[in-house]
Design a protein around this motif. Structure first.
Motif, PDB file in Angstrom:
ATOM      1  N   GLU A  37     -35.820 -22.226  29.142  1.00  0.00           N
ATOM      2  CA  GLU A  37     -35.556 -22.604  27.759  1.00  0.00           C
ATOM      3  C   GLU A  37     -34.719 -21.545  27.042  1.00  0.00           C
ATOM      4  O   GLU A  37     -34.967 -20.351  27.188  1.00  0.00           O
ATOM      5  CB  GLU A  37     -36.909 -22.764  27.047  1.00  0.00           C
ATOM      6  N   GLY A  38     -33.733 -21.983  26.261  1.00  0.00           N
ATOM      7  CA  GLY A  38     -32.927 -21.078  25.448  1.00  0.00           C
ATOM      8  C   GLY A  38     -31.905 -20.302  26.263  1.00  0.00           C
ATOM      9  O   GLY A  38     -31.661 -20.588  27.436  1.00  0.00           O
ATOM     10  N   VAL A  39     -31.302 -19.310  25.618  1.00  0.00           N
ATOM     11  CA  VAL A  39     -30.348 -18.432  26.295  1.00  0.00           C
ATOM     12  C   VAL A  39     -31.146 -17.418  27.113  1.00  0.00           C
ATOM     13  O   VAL A  39     -32.053 -16.763  26.583  1.00  0.00           O
ATOM     14  CB  VAL A  39     -29.434 -17.705  25.282  1.00  0.00           C
ATOM     15  N   ARG A  40     -30.786 -17.282  28.388  1.00  0.00           N
ATOM     16  CA  ARG A  40     -31.581 -16.456  29.293  1.00  0.00           C
ATOM     17  C   ARG A  40     -30.704 -15.514  30.091  1.00  0.00           C
ATOM     18  O   ARG A  40     -29.534 -15.788  30.336  1.00  0.00           O
ATOM     19  CB  ARG A  40     -32.360 -17.356  30.264  1.00  0.00           C
ATOM     20  N   ASN A  41     -31.294 -14.418  30.519  1.00  0.00           N
ATOM     21  CA  ASN A  41     -30.690 -13.511  31.478  1.00  0.00           C
ATOM     22  C   ASN A  41     -31.464 -13.692  32.778  1.00  0.00           C
ATOM     23  O   ASN A  41     -32.685 -13.516  32.800  1.00  0.00           O
ATOM     24  CB  ASN A  41     -30.763 -12.072  30.992  1.00  0.00           C
ATOM     25  N   SER A  42     -30.762 -14.055  33.836  1.00  0.00           N
ATOM     26  CA  SER A  42     -31.419 -14.444  35.084  1.00  0.00           C
ATOM     27  C   SER A  42     -31.128 -13.454  36.197  1.00  0.00           C
ATOM     28  O   SER A  42     -29.971 -13.164  36.498  1.00  0.00           O
ATOM     29  CB  SER A  42     -30.942 -15.833  35.510  1.00  0.00           C
ATOM     30  N   LEU A  43     -32.198 -12.971  36.810  1.00  0.00           N
ATOM     31  CA  LEU A  43     -32.089 -12.074  37.951  1.00  0.00           C
ATOM     32  C   LEU A  43     -32.516 -12.826  39.203  1.00  0.00           C
ATOM     33  O   LEU A  43     -33.640 -13.332  39.286  1.00  0.00           O
ATOM     34  CB  LEU A  43     -32.989 -10.850  37.762  1.00  0.00           C
ATOM     35  N   TYR A  44     -31.593 -12.905  40.164  1.00  0.00           N
ATOM     36  CA  TYR A  44     -31.846 -13.563  41.438  1.00  0.00           C
ATOM     37  C   TYR A  44     -32.100 -12.484  42.487  1.00  0.00           C
ATOM     38  O   TYR A  44     -31.185 -11.754  42.860  1.00  0.00           O
ATOM     39  CB  TYR A  44     -30.634 -14.398  41.861  1.00  0.00           C
ATOM     40  N   VAL A  45     -33.335 -12.375  42.937  1.00  0.00           N
ATOM     41  CA  VAL A  45     -33.671 -11.385  43.951  1.00  0.00           C
ATOM     42  C   VAL A  45     -33.368 -11.951  45.340  1.00  0.00           C
ATOM     43  O   VAL A  45     -33.293 -13.165  45.521  1.00  0.00           O
ATOM     44  CB  VAL A  45     -35.153 -10.944  43.849  1.00  0.00           C
ATOM     45  N   SER A  46     -33.200 -11.060  46.305  1.00  0.00           N
ATOM     46  CA  SER A  46     -32.860 -11.474  47.668  1.00  0.00           C
ATOM     47  C   SER A  46     -34.096 -11.506  48.549  1.00  0.00           C
ATOM     48  O   SER A  46     -34.903 -10.588  48.528  1.00  0.00           O
ATOM     49  CB  SER A  46     -31.832 -10.513  48.274  1.00  0.00           C
ATOM     50  N   GLY A  47     -34.195 -12.563  49.328  1.00  0.00           N
ATOM     51  CA  GLY A  47     -35.244 -12.670  50.324  1.00  0.00           C
ATOM     52  C   GLY A  47     -36.267 -13.727  50.008  1.00  0.00           C
ATOM     53  O   GLY A  47     -36.854 -13.733  48.934  1.00  0.00           O
ATOM     54  N   CYS A  48     -36.467 -14.633  50.959  1.00  0.00           N
ATOM     55  CA  CYS A  48     -37.485 -15.671  50.840  1.00  0.00           C
ATOM     56  C   CYS A  48     -37.855 -16.132  52.229  1.00  0.00           C
ATOM     57  O   CYS A  48     -36.988 -16.304  53.088  1.00  0.00           O
ATOM     58  CB  CYS A  48     -36.961 -16.848  50.014  1.00  0.00           C
ATOM     59  N   ARG A  49     -39.137 -16.354  52.460  1.00  0.00           N
ATOM     60  CA  ARG A  49     -39.627 -16.822  53.755  1.00  0.00           C
ATOM     61  C   ARG A  49     -39.983 -18.315  53.755  1.00  0.00           C
ATOM     62  O   ARG A  49     -40.269 -18.879  54.796  1.00  0.00           O
ATOM     63  CB  ARG A  49     -40.882 -16.034  54.151  1.00  0.00           C
ATOM     64  N   PHE A  50     -39.993 -18.953  52.576  1.00  0.00           N
ATOM     65  CA  PHE A  50     -40.382 -20.364  52.536  1.00  0.00           C
ATOM     66  C   PHE A  50     -39.383 -21.251  53.277  1.00  0.00           C
ATOM     67  O   PHE A  50     -39.767 -22.228  53.898  1.00  0.00           O
ATOM     68  CB  PHE A  50     -40.553 -20.847  51.093  1.00  0.00           C
ATOM     69  N   ALA A  51     -38.096 -20.906  53.205  1.00  0.00           N
ATOM     70  CA  ALA A  51     -37.038 -21.651  53.905  1.00  0.00           C
ATOM     71  C   ALA A  51     -37.129 -23.149  53.624  1.00  0.00           C
ATOM     72  O   ALA A  51     -37.107 -23.975  54.543  1.00  0.00           O
ATOM     73  CB  ALA A  51     -37.080 -21.363  55.405  1.00  0.00           C
ATOM     74  N   CYS A  52     -37.211 -23.506  52.361  1.00  0.00           N
ATOM     75  CA  CYS A  52     -37.305 -24.921  51.972  1.00  0.00           C
ATOM     76  C   CYS A  52     -36.031 -25.657  52.403  1.00  0.00           C
ATOM     77  O   CYS A  52     -34.935 -25.259  52.003  1.00  0.00           O
ATOM     78  CB  CYS A  52     -37.471 -25.063  50.465  1.00  0.00           C
ATOM     79  N   PRO A  53     -36.151 -26.705  53.216  1.00  0.00           N
ATOM     80  CA  PRO A  53     -34.966 -27.500  53.532  1.00  0.00           C
ATOM     81  C   PRO A  53     -34.351 -28.034  52.230  1.00  0.00           C
ATOM     82  O   PRO A  53     -35.064 -28.506  51.346  1.00  0.00           O
ATOM     83  CB  PRO A  53     -35.519 -28.642  54.389  1.00  0.00           C
ATOM     84  N   GLY A  54     -33.029 -27.899  52.107  1.00  0.00           N
ATOM     85  CA  GLY A  54     -32.353 -28.333  50.890  1.00  0.00           C
ATOM     86  C   GLY A  54     -32.321 -27.285  49.802  1.00  0.00           C
ATOM     87  O   GLY A  54     -31.888 -27.570  48.685  1.00  0.00           O
ATOM     88  N   CYS A  55     -32.756 -26.070  50.101  1.00  0.00           N
ATOM     89  CA  CYS A  55     -32.761 -24.982  49.115  1.00  0.00           C
ATOM     90  C   CYS A  55     -31.396 -24.867  48.451  1.00  0.00           C
ATOM     91  O   CYS A  55     -30.368 -24.857  49.125  1.00  0.00           O
ATOM     92  CB  CYS A  55     -33.113 -23.666  49.804  1.00  0.00           C
ATOM     93  N   TYR A  56     -31.389 -24.751  47.126  1.00  0.00           N
ATOM     94  CA  TYR A  56     -30.119 -24.676  46.396  1.00  0.00           C
ATOM     95  C   TYR A  56     -29.487 -23.288  46.492  1.00  0.00           C
ATOM     96  O   TYR A  56     -28.320 -23.114  46.143  1.00  0.00           O
ATOM     97  CB  TYR A  56     -30.314 -25.054  44.926  1.00  0.00           C
ATOM     98  N   ASN A  57     -30.229 -22.288  46.950  1.00  0.00           N
ATOM     99  CA  ASN A  57     -29.704 -20.922  47.016  1.00  0.00           C
ATOM    100  C   ASN A  57     -30.038 -20.312  48.379  1.00  0.00           C
ATOM    101  O   ASN A  57     -30.591 -19.227  48.469  1.00  0.00           O
ATOM    102  CB  ASN A  57     -30.292 -20.088  45.875  1.00  0.00           C
ATOM    103  N   LYS A  58     -29.675 -21.033  49.432  1.00  0.00           N
ATOM    104  CA  LYS A  58     -30.058 -20.649  50.798  1.00  0.00           C
ATOM    105  C   LYS A  58     -29.602 -19.238  51.168  1.00  0.00           C
ATOM    106  O   LYS A  58     -30.314 -18.513  51.845  1.00  0.00           O
ATOM    107  CB  LYS A  58     -29.505 -21.669  51.788  1.00  0.00           C
TER     108      LYS A  58
END
Length: 192
Positions: A37-58
């Motif tokens: 919600e609203g204006v945001r500052n977004s931090l995208y960290v690296s690394g994930c083990r879930f490996a969701c098929p179709g992940c938007y940020n693979k």
């Protein structure tokens, strides 16, 4: 369903940030309108083990993707958050709860500098119930959030009409209210 069509499902405390995180950042996007919600500052960290098929940020599933988190970046995020029109910080990934070293340091500093004048959102592949059985660092990060979007992305439940979610199993949770009542409380501004 074929096994590889579903995300990975960890046992409690199976995946620990201390073992996995390289403290890398995939991206930082200041002043955006899409990650909560609203204006945001977004931090995208690296690394994930879930490996969701179709992940938007693979690409951000790789714990070595991007660049190391630095004090300079943290200072920039705090300076950007100080802008009066910015509502808050969003943590995404990758998986924020597998990068608690970075996320806890930043979230604690946000609370120190702004108290609760800026809200903090996070997306996670963990469900609320899973986080209740997790490691102390994950529980601490959860306790400092305002909003949690929980659950793995499930391609079979993908729905592009959902607010701030990719699949219908995911929930937008009011963290303080949920912790206070010891049950999941859905965000009051949810649009169905």
């Amino acid at each position: 369903m074929i096994k590889n069509e579903l995300p990975n499902n960890p046992k409690p405390k199976e995946w620990l940030a201390d073992d996995l995180s390289q403290q890398y950042i995939a991206d930082y996007k200041p002043f955006n309108f899409v990650d909560g919600e609203g204006v945001r500052n977004s931090l995208y960290v690296s690394g994930c083990r879930f490996a969701c098929p179709g992940c938007y940020n693979k690409i951000a599933q790789n714990f070595h993707y991007g660049h190391p988190y630095t004090k300079e970046l943290e200072d920039q995020i705090i300076a950007d958050l100080a802008q009066s029109y910015v509502q808050g910080l969003t943590l995404l990934g990758g998986e924020p709860f597998l990068n608690t070293q970075v996320c806890l340091a930043l979230v604690k500093r946000v609370r120190q500098e702004f108290g609760h004048d800026k809200d903090i959102w996070s997306w996670t592949g963990y469900t609320w119930d899973e986080l209740q059985q997790e490691s102390a660092d994950k529980k601490e990060l959860l306790s400092l959030l305002d909003i949690l979007v929980d659950g793995r992305f499930i391609q079979a439940k993908k729905d592009l009409t959902l607010q701030f979610r990719g699949s219908s199993n995911q929930r937008i949770i009011d963290v303080p209210a949920s912790l206070a009542t010891n049950k999941v409380v859905i965000w009051k501004d949810l649009v169905h």
